[in-house]
Enzyme design. Structure first.
Site, PDB file in Angstrom:
ATOM      1  N   VAL A 237       0.340  -1.074   0.175  1.00 40.03           N
ATOM      2  CA  VAL A 237      -0.089  -0.274  -0.022  1.00 40.03           C
ATOM      3  C   VAL A 237       0.872   0.857  -0.377  1.00 40.03           C
ATOM      4  O   VAL A 237       0.450   2.242   0.398  1.00 40.03           O
ATOM      5  CB  VAL A 237      -0.706   0.233   1.097  1.00 40.03           C
ATOM      6  CG1 VAL A 237      -2.303  -1.099   1.055  1.00 40.03           C
ATOM      7  CG2 VAL A 237      -0.181  -0.417   2.411  1.00 40.03           C
ATOM      8  N   ARG A 239       4.260   1.899  -2.544  1.00 42.20           N
ATOM      9  CA  ARG A 239       4.314   2.891  -3.825  1.00 42.20           C
ATOM     10  C   ARG A 239       4.677   1.622  -4.703  1.00 42.20           C
ATOM     11  O   ARG A 239       5.831   0.704  -4.308  1.00 42.20           O
ATOM     12  CB  ARG A 239       5.677   3.376  -4.027  1.00 42.20           C
ATOM     13  CG  ARG A 239       4.679   4.808  -3.724  1.00 42.20           C
ATOM     14  CD  ARG A 239       4.282   6.038  -4.370  1.00 42.20           C
ATOM     15  NE  ARG A 239       3.230   6.989  -4.328  1.00 42.20           N
ATOM     16  CZ  ARG A 239       2.796   7.638  -3.599  1.00 42.20           C
ATOM     17  NH1 ARG A 239       2.139   6.830  -3.943  1.00 42.20           N
ATOM     18  NH2 ARG A 239       2.460   8.999  -3.564  1.00 42.20           N
ATOM     19  N   ASP A 263      -2.411  -2.439  -4.278  1.00 43.65           N
ATOM     20  CA  ASP A 263      -2.936  -1.634  -4.104  1.00 43.65           C
ATOM     21  C   ASP A 263      -2.092  -0.618  -5.322  1.00 43.65           C
ATOM     22  O   ASP A 263      -3.294  -0.026  -5.694  1.00 43.65           O
ATOM     23  CB  ASP A 263      -3.610  -1.021  -3.045  1.00 43.65           C
ATOM     24  CG  ASP A 263      -4.335   0.712  -3.288  1.00 43.65           C
ATOM     25  OD1 ASP A 263      -5.685  -0.218  -3.874  1.00 43.65           O
ATOM     26  OD2 ASP A 263      -4.573   1.211  -2.204  1.00 43.65           O
ATOM     27  N   GLU A 268       0.373   2.186 -13.960  1.00 42.64           N
ATOM     28  CA  GLU A 268      -0.572   2.280 -13.245  1.00 42.64           C
ATOM     29  C   GLU A 268      -1.699   3.443 -14.561  1.00 42.64           C
ATOM     30  O   GLU A 268      -0.855   4.173 -14.823  1.00 42.64           O
ATOM     31  CB  GLU A 268      -0.994   2.679 -11.952  1.00 42.64           C
ATOM     32  CG  GLU A 268      -0.477   2.475 -10.771  1.00 42.64           C
ATOM     33  CD  GLU A 268      -0.410   3.301  -9.545  1.00 42.64           C
ATOM     34  OE1 GLU A 268      -1.581   3.711  -9.953  1.00 42.64           O
ATOM     35  OE2 GLU A 268       0.244   2.530  -8.569  1.00 42.64           O
ATOM     36  N   HIS A 287      -5.536   1.043  -7.053  1.00 45.88           N
ATOM     37  CA  HIS A 287      -4.461   2.484  -6.210  1.00 45.88           C
ATOM     38  C   HIS A 287      -5.638   3.375  -5.324  1.00 45.88           C
ATOM     39  O   HIS A 287      -6.122   4.569  -5.503  1.00 45.88           O
ATOM     40  CB  HIS A 287      -4.158   3.723  -7.009  1.00 45.88           C
ATOM     41  CG  HIS A 287      -3.146   4.064  -6.022  1.00 45.88           C
ATOM     42  ND1 HIS A 287      -1.964   4.763  -7.349  1.00 45.88           N
ATOM     43  CD2 HIS A 287      -2.640   4.652  -4.882  1.00 45.88           C
ATOM     44  CE1 HIS A 287      -0.988   5.329  -6.115  1.00 45.88           C
ATOM     45  NE2 HIS A 287      -2.351   5.357  -5.079  1.00 45.88           N
ATOM     46  N   SER A 289      -6.657   2.332  -1.692  1.00 48.30           N
ATOM     47  CA  SER A 289      -6.822   1.543  -0.301  1.00 48.30           C
ATOM     48  C   SER A 289      -6.973   2.905   0.750  1.00 48.30           C
ATOM     49  O   SER A 289      -8.218   2.492   1.843  1.00 48.30           O
ATOM     50  CB  SER A 289      -5.371   1.339   0.512  1.00 48.30           C
ATOM     51  OG  SER A 289      -4.286   1.808   0.213  1.00 48.30           O
TER      52      SER A 289
END
Length: 331
Positions: A237, A239, A263, A268, A287, A289
């Site tokens: 959670v 990077r 996450d 991305e 992404h 959380s």
């Protein structure tokens, strides 16, 4: 007061964000005391000319370095996230511009996410959903989480919130940070991150929440995953770039690692052809959380509070040490 003229504030927005921002009571309050320029990535350089402050509301944007040449009067940059890596480049690091972040907004929400994925693994909730879709009645036994050991890699406010929540449900929690110490109020024992590989074999769950710096980039590689228990689960959670993704995939495929909840990713959105999407022992979330209902308003309110402080000359909250890449902790 900083002067008789209204300060100029540039606000970097994503697609469709400017409309929501202008409707925010917090931003409307700022507009009464400052000249506000809302801009997307394409117009950022123009908005930065003669601007005193930059609010990076679009915290996923990587546009600031390319527009930095136009920041001829900038004194302060605030980013609407805890991580500052999108704006941490040599020109910013070597400048006199003060950098602040939104530390504290997502701490408890991310801690809840971590507890949720640990319970999902232990109670095989994802397996139950798969069986439900197939209308299959298949009895299984599940694991207890009480007494299981967790290493939280990253001892900032988010890591501390995670530690407190996991301790509350009976898990044994330690931390890994810049320096080793004993008697920490949240972690008890904190290991030195430089010695991480030697401590990984002792833990059932490893949670990555470290800031992204030159020292932490790629810290979870083939050697780190090989050091973990084959029964261990990995949660990221922090990077995406903390992890060497190919090494993680291989560890999951080979059985060197029991599972992962991810996450954040080095790319991305996660590409549709990534093997992570279809691995039975992987939980993927986009992404999110820390993103609770109302988080966008809270981020603007955090900036507005700091903007009021800046206008009156009061100390700013969440000032980042630009050499470390994060807000130093007092513990």
């Amino acid at each position: 007061m900083i002067g008789t003229e209204k300060p100029v504030l540039a606000v970097l927005c994503g697609d469709g964000q400017a409309r929501d921002l202008t409707a925010s009571p917090a931003m409307q309050g700022i507009e009464s005391t400052a000249v506000v320029r809302y801009t997307g990535e394409a117009g950022l350089a123009d908005a930065l000319r003669d601007a005193d402050v930059l609010f990076v509301h679009d915290f996923l944007s990587r546009a600031v370095p390319d527009a930095w040449h136009a920041a001829n009067r900038l004194r302060w940059l605030h980013i609407a996230s805890a991580g500052v890596d999108p704006v941490m480049f040599p020109g910013m690091r070597d400048s006199d511009v003060v950098l602040t972040n939104s530390r504290g907004v997502f701490d408890d929400s991310i801690a809840e996410y971590v507890l949720g994925v640990i319970l999902t693994f232990a109670k095989d909730l994802h397996g139950s959903l798969d069986l439900q879709r197939e209308r299959r009645w298949q009895h299984r036994e599940s694991e207890r989480i009480a007494g299981r050991s967790v290493l939280v890699v990253g001892t900032g406010p988010i890591g501390r919130a995670i530690a407190r929540m996991l301790r509350a449900v009976g898990m044994t929690v330690s931390g890994a940070g810049r320096r080793a110490r004993e008697g920490d109020p949240d972690f008890g024992t904190v290991h030195a991150s430089a010695e991480l590989a030697g401590h990984l074999p002792a833990y059932d769950y490893v949670v990555a929440v470290a800031p992204l710096t030159e020292e932490t980039k790629g810290m979870f590689d083939a050697a780190a995953f090989a050091a973990m228990k084959p029964t261990a689960r990995f949660v990221n959670v922090g990077r995406g770039e903390l992890v060497v993704t190919g090494d993680l995939i291989e560890a999951l495929r080979s059985g060197a690692l029991a599972g992962a909840a991810l996450d954040v990713f080095d790319t991305e959105p996660l590409p549709s052809d990534s093997p992570l999407w279809t691995m039975k022992n992987v939980l993927v979330s986009p992404h999110m959380s820390g993103d609770f209902v109302g988080w966008r308003d809270t981020l603007v309110e955090v900036f507005a509070d700091n903007f009021a402080r800046w206008q009156t000359g009061a100390p700013l909250r969440n000032v980042v040490d630009k050499q470390l890449g994060y807000v130093p902790s007092d513990r």
